[in-house]
Structure formats: C-alpha cells, structure tokens
Write an enzyme that holds these catalytic residues in place. Structure first.
Site, PDB file in Angstrom:
ATOM      1  N   LYS A  19       0.810  -1.230   0.000  1.00  0.00           N
ATOM      2  CA  LYS A  19       0.000   0.000   0.000  1.00  0.00           C
ATOM      3  C   LYS A  19       0.842   1.279   0.000  1.00  0.00           C
ATOM      4  O   LYS A  19       0.394   2.304  -0.490  1.00  0.00           O
ATOM      5  CB  LYS A  19      -0.932   0.016   1.217  1.00  0.00           C
ATOM      6  CG  LYS A  19      -2.118  -0.926   1.094  1.00  0.00           C
ATOM      7  CD  LYS A  19      -3.026  -0.769   2.294  1.00  0.00           C
ATOM      8  CE  LYS A  19      -4.295  -1.561   2.147  1.00  0.00           C
ATOM      9  NZ  LYS A  19      -5.211  -1.362   3.273  1.00  0.00           N
ATOM     10  N   ASP A  55     -10.702   3.004   1.898  1.00  0.00           N
ATOM     11  CA  ASP A  55     -11.042   2.531   3.252  1.00  0.00           C
ATOM     12  C   ASP A  55     -11.765   3.615   4.054  1.00  0.00           C
ATOM     13  O   ASP A  55     -12.612   3.312   4.893  1.00  0.00           O
ATOM     14  CB  ASP A  55      -9.775   2.119   4.017  1.00  0.00           C
ATOM     15  CG  ASP A  55      -9.292   0.735   3.614  1.00  0.00           C
ATOM     16  OD1 ASP A  55     -10.110  -0.059   3.101  1.00  0.00           O
ATOM     17  OD2 ASP A  55      -8.094   0.454   3.805  1.00  0.00           O
TER      18      ASP A  55
HETATM   19  P1  NAP Z   1      -2.048  -3.577  11.558  1.00  0.00           P
HETATM   20  O1  NAP Z   1      -1.490  -2.519  10.668  1.00  0.00           O
HETATM   21  O2  NAP Z   1      -1.240  -4.771  11.876  1.00  0.00           O
HETATM   22  O3  NAP Z   1      -2.435  -2.838  12.944  1.00  0.00           O
HETATM   23  C1  NAP Z   1      -2.913  -3.534  14.067  1.00  0.00           C
HETATM   24  C2  NAP Z   1      -2.857  -2.635  15.306  1.00  0.00           C
HETATM   25  O4  NAP Z   1      -3.392  -3.391  16.401  1.00  0.00           O
HETATM   26  C3  NAP Z   1      -1.436  -2.225  15.705  1.00  0.00           C
HETATM   27  O5  NAP Z   1      -1.439  -0.919  16.193  1.00  0.00           O
HETATM   28  C4  NAP Z   1      -1.109  -3.205  16.843  1.00  0.00           C
HETATM   29  O6  NAP Z   1      -0.269  -2.684  17.835  1.00  0.00           O
HETATM   30  C5  NAP Z   1      -2.488  -3.362  17.469  1.00  0.00           C
HETATM   31  N1  NAP Z   1      -2.548  -4.614  18.233  1.00  0.00           N
HETATM   32  C6  NAP Z   1      -2.433  -5.883  17.748  1.00  0.00           C
HETATM   33  N2  NAP Z   1      -2.561  -6.773  18.755  1.00  0.00           N
HETATM   34  C7  NAP Z   1      -2.726  -6.040  19.896  1.00  0.00           C
HETATM   35  C8  NAP Z   1      -2.897  -6.384  21.262  1.00  0.00           C
HETATM   36  N3  NAP Z   1      -2.942  -7.651  21.677  1.00  0.00           N
HETATM   37  N4  NAP Z   1      -3.054  -5.373  22.158  1.00  0.00           N
HETATM   38  C9  NAP Z   1      -3.035  -4.070  21.758  1.00  0.00           C
HETATM   39  N5  NAP Z   1      -2.856  -3.700  20.476  1.00  0.00           N
HETATM   40  C10 NAP Z   1      -2.739  -4.659  19.560  1.00  0.00           C
HETATM   41  O7  NAP Z   1      -3.424  -4.131  10.997  1.00  0.00           O
HETATM   42  P2  NAP Z   1      -4.544  -3.325  10.186  1.00  0.00           P
HETATM   43  O8  NAP Z   1      -4.329  -3.480   8.737  1.00  0.00           O
HETATM   44  O9  NAP Z   1      -4.621  -1.947  10.772  1.00  0.00           O
HETATM   45  O10 NAP Z   1      -5.854  -4.177  10.543  1.00  0.00           O
HETATM   46  C11 NAP Z   1      -6.351  -4.182  11.847  1.00  0.00           C
HETATM   47  C12 NAP Z   1      -7.711  -4.878  11.916  1.00  0.00           C
HETATM   48  O11 NAP Z   1      -8.665  -4.171  11.147  1.00  0.00           O
HETATM   49  C13 NAP Z   1      -7.711  -6.313  11.398  1.00  0.00           C
HETATM   50  O12 NAP Z   1      -8.536  -7.078  12.240  1.00  0.00           O
HETATM   51  C14 NAP Z   1      -8.311  -6.174  10.020  1.00  0.00           C
HETATM   52  O13 NAP Z   1      -8.982  -7.356   9.610  1.00  0.00           O
HETATM   53  C15 NAP Z   1      -9.316  -5.051  10.243  1.00  0.00           C
HETATM   54  N6  NAP Z   1      -9.625  -4.316   9.020  1.00  0.00           N
HETATM   55  C16 NAP Z   1     -10.897  -4.348   8.558  1.00  0.00           C
HETATM   56  C17 NAP Z   1     -11.245  -3.652   7.418  1.00  0.00           C
HETATM   57  C18 NAP Z   1     -12.666  -3.680   6.913  1.00  0.00           C
HETATM   58  O14 NAP Z   1     -12.878  -3.368   5.746  1.00  0.00           O
HETATM   59  N7  NAP Z   1     -13.620  -4.012   7.743  1.00  0.00           N
HETATM   60  C19 NAP Z   1     -10.271  -2.902   6.731  1.00  0.00           C
HETATM   61  C20 NAP Z   1      -8.960  -2.890   7.235  1.00  0.00           C
HETATM   62  C21 NAP Z   1      -8.658  -3.605   8.385  1.00  0.00           C
HETATM   63  P3  NAP Z   1       1.316  -2.486  17.623  1.00  0.00           P
HETATM   64  O15 NAP Z   1       1.434  -1.359  16.655  1.00  0.00           O
HETATM   65  O16 NAP Z   1       1.797  -2.149  18.969  1.00  0.00           O
HETATM   66  O17 NAP Z   1       1.812  -3.792  17.082  1.00  0.00           O
END
Ligand code: NAP
Length: 237
Positions: A19, A55
């Site tokens: 991305k 998004d």
């Molecule tokens: P990402 O870039 O990996 O970000 C995940 C975030 O969650 C990071 O800030 C991470 O913290 C935090 N995190 C993970 N495990 C944690 C824990 N146990 N305690 C506290 N913080 C935690 O992922 P993303 O792309 O943003 O996606 C995140 C979620 O959104 C996923 O579940 C994805 O499926 C969903 N999503 C949905 C859509 C939709 O269209 N509905 C679109 C995009 C994403 P750190 O930075 O400290 O590692």
C-alpha cells in the site's frame, strides 16, 4: 505495472504489504491517500495511474447514515496500525472535535502522531497509552477497535476488560473493524452496556464498491456485493 498497462487493465486493488510501495509509481495520489500514506485502489487515466484510498469511505458509510452532528464528539481509536490511519482520516472528515488514539507501544504511538504533523488533522489528534482507557472511555461518542483482538480464531479475546466496558456511556457507538466473527465479543459486551454496535462488514463492502465505481465509472451493485460477501463468510466461518 508495465504489464498491467500493456494489457489495458482499467485498475486494481492493492493490499498489505504494497500500500505504501505503490505510491511512487503513480502519476497522481489523491489527497486522502496522501494524508493516510497508503493507497488501496489504482485506476488508469490518460496521464497514467491514479491512486486513492477507499477505506475511509468504507469506514464512514455506516456512520454517515446516522446523520449525526459530530462537532462536539470525541472518538477513541484502539490501535495505531494501517486501518487506524483510515479511521483517523474518517473521524476528521466527520468533524469530530477530538481524536484519541490508544496503543500499546509508546514509540509506535509517537511515530503515528508525528506522521500527521503536516496535516490539519494533527490539531485534533492525541495519542495515549492503553492504561489511560478508563479515563478516556466515558467521554467517547465513538469507540473504534482497529486491532485484530477478537478476530477469528481468537473469538474469546476482547480489547477491553469488563470494568473498562462498564465505563462506556449509553449511546456510545462501538465500531469494530473486524467482520469475522460478527459480532465480536467486544461488540456484544458494548451492546449489553447500551452502546450502538457496528461491525466491519459494511466497511469492507463499501470500500470495494467505491473502488468498483472508480474503475467502471458506473454505480456498483452494492446489495449483490454485500450478499456475496455474507454467503462467502457464512460458508467459510
Ligand atoms: P495492523 O497494521 O497490523 O495494525 C494492528 C494494530 O493493532 C497495531 O497498532 C497493533 O499494535 C495493534 N494490536 C495488535 N494486537 C494487539 C494487542 N494484543 N493489544 C493491543 N494492540 C494490539 O493491521 P490493520 O491493517 O490496521 O488491521 C487491523 C484490523 O482491522 C484487522 O482485524 C483487520 O482485519 C481489520 N480491518 C478491517 C477492514 C474492513 O474493511 N472491515 C479494513 C482494514 C482492516 P502495535 O502497533 O503495537 O503492534
């Protein structure tokens, strides 16, 4: 990219981990994608490839339907990863007064804050340690989970403790970007506390519909897309 051009491709979706990497290859990047720092949709123009991020529109679609005045509202966002960036831009677009991003890693949180410094969104944005949640939650009009906590197959996990959930005001909108399961435990608990629950399915549908409209220059069959996704998720999960 040259191959896509050679076969006359109209456009394509981009996902992790491309991305950001795609951005220098585009002749135009929309302001929203520049603010977020990520492109998820690319389409062909006479000048070359254009990119944007759908998004934000996807995230906003169910909130816009509520037709609320957000100007006095505080949004609390759990997580500071890629999706949180689209959510921050979306909350600013709604007109939220304050956007509070909560994360577990102080270095990443500071980096997240820094990355918005050249945007007007910086004036609305603050970052907070996870331990600050009991202080932040009671004033949240919108609480968004952008972490994967509670996603299949970890359905029993939830980003908030039972006592933190109890601090939510009735009528808070609890929005989980996760769409497997639907609803997550977080949404179930928030709803029991009087919150309005939104899951991530509509965001997924609407970001895709917005992309399809850009490619085809005609309205997307959103209902068909939603039903196909529901059928797929029912079969798979
Ligand atoms: P990402 O870039 O990996 O970000 C995940 C975030 O969650 C990071 O800030 C991470 O913290 C935090 N995190 C993970 N495990 C944690 C824990 N146990 N305690 C506290 N913080 C935690 O992922 P993303 O792309 O943003 O996606 C995140 C979620 O959104 C996923 O579940 C994805 O499926 C969903 N999503 C949905 C859509 C939709 O269209 N509905 C679109 C995009 C994403 P750190 O930075 O400290 O590692």
């Amino acid at each position: 990219m040259q191959g896509f051009e050679a076969i006359g491709l109209q456009g394509f979706s981009v996902t992790i981990p491309h991305k950001q990497a795609i951005m220098p290859l585009l002749s135009e990047v929309s302001p929203v994608a520049q603010a977020i720092g990520a492109v998820n949709t690319v389409w062909r123009t006479e000048q070359g490839w254009s990119g944007t991020n759908t998004d934000v529109e996807g995230f906003l679609a169910p909130l816009r339907r509520m037709q609320r005045d957000w100007s006095q509202s505080t949004a609390v966002i759990l997580g500071n990863g890629g999706a949180a960036r689209a959510v921050v831009a979306g909350c600013a677009d709604l007109g939220c007064r304050q956007i509070q991003v909560v994360g577990r890693n102080s270095e990443k949180l500071q980096g997240f804050l820094q990355s918005w410094q050249r945007s007007p969104i910086a004036d609305l944005l603050s970052v907070h340690a996870w331990e600050s949640l009991p202080k932040l939650l009671p004033a949240a009009a919108l609480l968004v989970n952008t972490t994967p906590i509670g996603m299949h197959p970890q359905e029993q996990a939830t980003p908030l403790t039972a006592s933190e959930i109890q601090t939510l005001a009735a009528g808070t909108i609890a929005y989980d970007l996760i769409y497997t399961p639907r609803p997550t435990l977080f949404l179930q608990q928030a709803q029991q506390q009087g919150a309005i629950a939104l899951d991530g399915l509509e965001m997924l549908v609407q970001q895709g519909a917005t992309a399809l409209q850009l490619w085809l220059q005609q309205p997307a069959p959103v209902d068909v897309m939603r039903q196909s996704l529901l059928d797929y998720l029912d079969r798979k999960f």
